[in-house]
Motif scaffolding. Structure first.
Motif, PDB file in Angstrom:
ATOM      1  N   VAL A 148       0.859  -1.189   0.000  1.00 15.91           N
ATOM      2  CA  VAL A 148       0.000   0.000   0.000  1.00 15.91           C
ATOM      3  C   VAL A 148       0.888   1.229   0.000  1.00 15.91           C
ATOM      4  O   VAL A 148       1.824   1.325   0.802  1.00 15.91           O
ATOM      5  CB  VAL A 148      -0.921   0.026   1.239  1.00 15.91           C
ATOM      6  CG1 VAL A 148      -1.872   1.217   1.159  1.00 15.91           C
ATOM      7  CG2 VAL A 148      -1.707  -1.267   1.357  1.00 15.91           C
ATOM      8  N   LYS A 149       0.585   2.176  -0.869  1.00 23.66           N
ATOM      9  CA  LYS A 149       1.436   3.356  -0.993  1.00 23.66           C
ATOM     10  C   LYS A 149       0.587   4.591  -1.261  1.00 23.66           C
ATOM     11  O   LYS A 149      -0.427   4.535  -1.954  1.00 23.66           O
ATOM     12  CB  LYS A 149       2.411   3.159  -2.159  1.00 23.66           C
ATOM     13  CG  LYS A 149       3.249   4.386  -2.541  1.00 23.66           C
ATOM     14  CD  LYS A 149       4.067   4.091  -3.785  1.00 23.66           C
ATOM     15  CE  LYS A 149       4.806   5.329  -4.283  1.00 23.66           C
ATOM     16  NZ  LYS A 149       5.865   5.748  -3.369  1.00 23.66           N
ATOM     17  N   ASP A 150       1.026   5.741  -0.705  1.00 26.95           N
ATOM     18  CA  ASP A 150       0.413   7.033  -0.996  1.00 26.95           C
ATOM     19  C   ASP A 150       1.259   7.785  -2.012  1.00 26.95           C
ATOM     20  O   ASP A 150       2.462   7.955  -1.811  1.00 26.95           O
ATOM     21  CB  ASP A 150       0.289   7.880   0.276  1.00 26.95           C
ATOM     22  CG  ASP A 150      -0.933   7.508   1.099  1.00 26.95           C
ATOM     23  OD1 ASP A 150      -2.005   7.315   0.491  1.00 26.95           O
ATOM     24  OD2 ASP A 150      -0.814   7.396   2.331  1.00 26.95           O
ATOM     25  N   PHE A 151       0.624   8.239  -3.076  1.00 22.06           N
ATOM     26  CA  PHE A 151       1.272   9.091  -4.065  1.00 22.06           C
ATOM     27  C   PHE A 151       0.834  10.533  -3.825  1.00 22.06           C
ATOM     28  O   PHE A 151      -0.356  10.800  -3.657  1.00 22.06           O
ATOM     29  CB  PHE A 151       0.860   8.702  -5.492  1.00 22.06           C
ATOM     30  CG  PHE A 151       1.360   7.366  -5.950  1.00 22.06           C
ATOM     31  CD1 PHE A 151       2.541   7.260  -6.675  1.00 22.06           C
ATOM     32  CD2 PHE A 151       0.647   6.210  -5.661  1.00 22.06           C
ATOM     33  CE1 PHE A 151       2.995   6.019  -7.111  1.00 22.06           C
ATOM     34  CE2 PHE A 151       1.091   4.975  -6.097  1.00 22.06           C
ATOM     35  CZ  PHE A 151       2.267   4.878  -6.823  1.00 22.06           C
ATOM     36  N   LEU A 152       1.790  11.455  -3.827  1.00 21.49           N
ATOM     37  CA  LEU A 152       1.477  12.881  -3.726  1.00 21.49           C
ATOM     38  C   LEU A 152       1.484  13.490  -5.113  1.00 21.49           C
ATOM     39  O   LEU A 152       2.494  13.443  -5.815  1.00 21.49           O
ATOM     40  CB  LEU A 152       2.500  13.591  -2.839  1.00 21.49           C
ATOM     41  CG  LEU A 152       2.476  15.125  -2.879  1.00 21.49           C
ATOM     42  CD1 LEU A 152       1.145  15.672  -2.362  1.00 21.49           C
ATOM     43  CD2 LEU A 152       3.645  15.701  -2.081  1.00 21.49           C
ATOM     44  N   PHE A 153       0.357  14.092  -5.502  1.00 19.90           N
ATOM     45  CA  PHE A 153       0.268  14.853  -6.747  1.00 19.90           C
ATOM     46  C   PHE A 153       0.115  16.320  -6.373  1.00 19.90           C
ATOM     47  O   PHE A 153      -0.943  16.749  -5.893  1.00 19.90           O
ATOM     48  CB  PHE A 153      -0.907  14.369  -7.596  1.00 19.90           C
ATOM     49  CG  PHE A 153      -0.645  13.062  -8.285  1.00 19.90           C
ATOM     50  CD1 PHE A 153      -0.137  13.037  -9.575  1.00 19.90           C
ATOM     51  CD2 PHE A 153      -0.889  11.856  -7.639  1.00 19.90           C
ATOM     52  CE1 PHE A 153       0.122  11.831 -10.222  1.00 19.90           C
ATOM     53  CE2 PHE A 153      -0.640  10.641  -8.269  1.00 19.90           C
ATOM     54  CZ  PHE A 153      -0.130  10.639  -9.563  1.00 19.90           C
ATOM     55  N   ASN A 154       1.190  17.063  -6.558  1.00 19.07           N
ATOM     56  CA  ASN A 154       1.255  18.465  -6.138  1.00 19.07           C
ATOM     57  C   ASN A 154       1.685  19.321  -7.329  1.00 19.07           C
ATOM     58  O   ASN A 154       2.873  19.572  -7.528  1.00 19.07           O
ATOM     59  CB  ASN A 154       2.247  18.599  -4.979  1.00 19.07           C
ATOM     60  CG  ASN A 154       2.378  20.025  -4.488  1.00 19.07           C
ATOM     61  OD1 ASN A 154       1.534  20.882  -4.775  1.00 19.07           O
ATOM     62  ND2 ASN A 154       3.432  20.308  -3.734  1.00 19.07           N
ATOM     63  N   PRO A 155       0.722  19.795  -8.148  1.00 26.65           N
ATOM     64  CA  PRO A 155       1.082  20.475  -9.395  1.00 26.65           C
ATOM     65  C   PRO A 155       1.484  21.929  -9.237  1.00 26.65           C
ATOM     66  O   PRO A 155       1.972  22.541 -10.187  1.00 26.65           O
ATOM     67  CB  PRO A 155      -0.203  20.373 -10.210  1.00 26.65           C
ATOM     68  CG  PRO A 155      -1.280  20.426  -9.175  1.00 26.65           C
ATOM     69  CD  PRO A 155      -0.728  19.664  -7.994  1.00 26.65           C
ATOM     70  N   GLY A 156       1.264  22.511  -8.058  1.00 29.85           N
ATOM     71  CA  GLY A 156       1.578  23.924  -7.874  1.00 29.85           C
ATOM     72  C   GLY A 156       0.560  24.847  -8.510  1.00 29.85           C
ATOM     73  O   GLY A 156       0.847  26.028  -8.750  1.00 29.85           O
TER      74      GLY A 156
END
Length: 304
Positions: A148-156
């Protein structure tokens, strides 16, 4: 006389122990931030904006492995994806957060298959009309069975919605990330070296100890293959459900990754957040009533 001295010494030790066990004031009371604010419980399935895949969708079952059932051909970035899709045997949960004037998405992905895979997630940030504003791709070479993994999507940028496609291919190499562990991550009050604005302006060269918040937890690597590098990012969610701060550990260390000795290395102090010059100002208002700490990281093999 000797017995009297022994009794007095024993009494002093008991009093010291009682003082050490006294319950301190809660930091939620203004003027007494001398203990740690407890984190709020982790989010549940009801808190996610969308859950797809696994047992929650009509994706092909275990008899059709993910590599034989890609979700869709990756659409051009100028076209709007019709909806998020995942390879069979994967469960994805996403939640959007406000981060100042912008937004982020945390994507929690579980490999429910019995085999290891490499995973590619292609994310699309959309405006209110469904137009693609920006795209971003995440790739994990070894996604272990059950991982199980969390991906961070942070486009600004600010965006209205987030869509993604997750594809998977069988992987026979070493899966590094599932040997990494992170637990009991909290904020605690401590001290750190620093300068007041006045000391800095006066050109002081020797720092002093001032109150601060520390990000604290246990982490380590329990794999048998070494070395590996891990890039870690911590996301602190405040009591309003918004992102309070994002900490990229790469920037702090000025290196591409962070080498973790094996096995079972631990580090109880991760990073200091805020330096304060007053006990009353150590805890920001948005964190006094609770917080959550999420984290995302990537792993890669390196040369000795």
């Amino acid at each position: 006389m000797k017995k009297l001295l022994i009794l007095l010494l024993a009494l002093a030790l008991v009093l010291t122990a009682l003082v050490g066990c006294a319950k301190p004031n809660t930091p939620n009371e203004p003027g007494s931030p001398n203990t740690d604010t407890p984190p709020t419980p982790p989010i549940t399935d009801e808190d996610y904006d969308e859950i797809i895949g696994g047992d929650n969708s009509g994706n092909p079952g275990e008899t059709n492995p993910p590599e034989d059932n890609p979700p869709v051909d990756n659409p051009p970035t100028t076209e709007t994806p019709e909806g998020s899709q995942v390879a069979s045997g994967f469960l994805a949960k996403q939640k959007k957060y406000n981060y100042g004037e912008n937004n982020i998405v945390m994507l929690n992905v579980t490999n429910q298959n019995e085999e290891n895979y490499s995973v590619k997630v292609e994310g699309y940030y959309l405006d209110a009309d469904g137009k693609v504003l920006k795209t971003e791709t995440k790739f994990v070479e070894g996604y272990a069975a059950g991982y199980v993994k969390d991906f961070l999507f942070n486009p600004g940028i600010a965006f209205d919605s987030f869509k993604f496609t997750l594809t998977a291919e069988k992987f026979s190499g070493e899966c590094y990330e599932d040997d990494f562990y992170m637990k009991d991550v909290v904020l605690r009050q401590g001290t750190a070296h620093g300068f007041t604005p006045e000391e800095l302006a006066a050109g002081f060269e020797v720092t002093k100890q001032y109150p601060c918040l520390w990000l604290d937890g246990s982490w380590g690597y329990s794999g048998t293959t070494y070395p590996a590098y891990f890039d870690r990012t911590y996301i602190i969610i405040n009591s309003n459900g918004d992102v309070h701060l994002i900490l990229d550990h790469n920037n702090f260390n000025s290196i591409l990754g962070y080498r973790i000795p094996r096995p079972n290395a631990v580090n109880s102090t991760i990073w200091s957040l805020y330096l304060s010059f007053s006990e009353e100002d150590v805890w920001p208002t948005e964190l006094r009533d609770g917080y959550q700490i999420l984290f995302a990281f990537t792993a890669s093999e390196t040369e000795e």
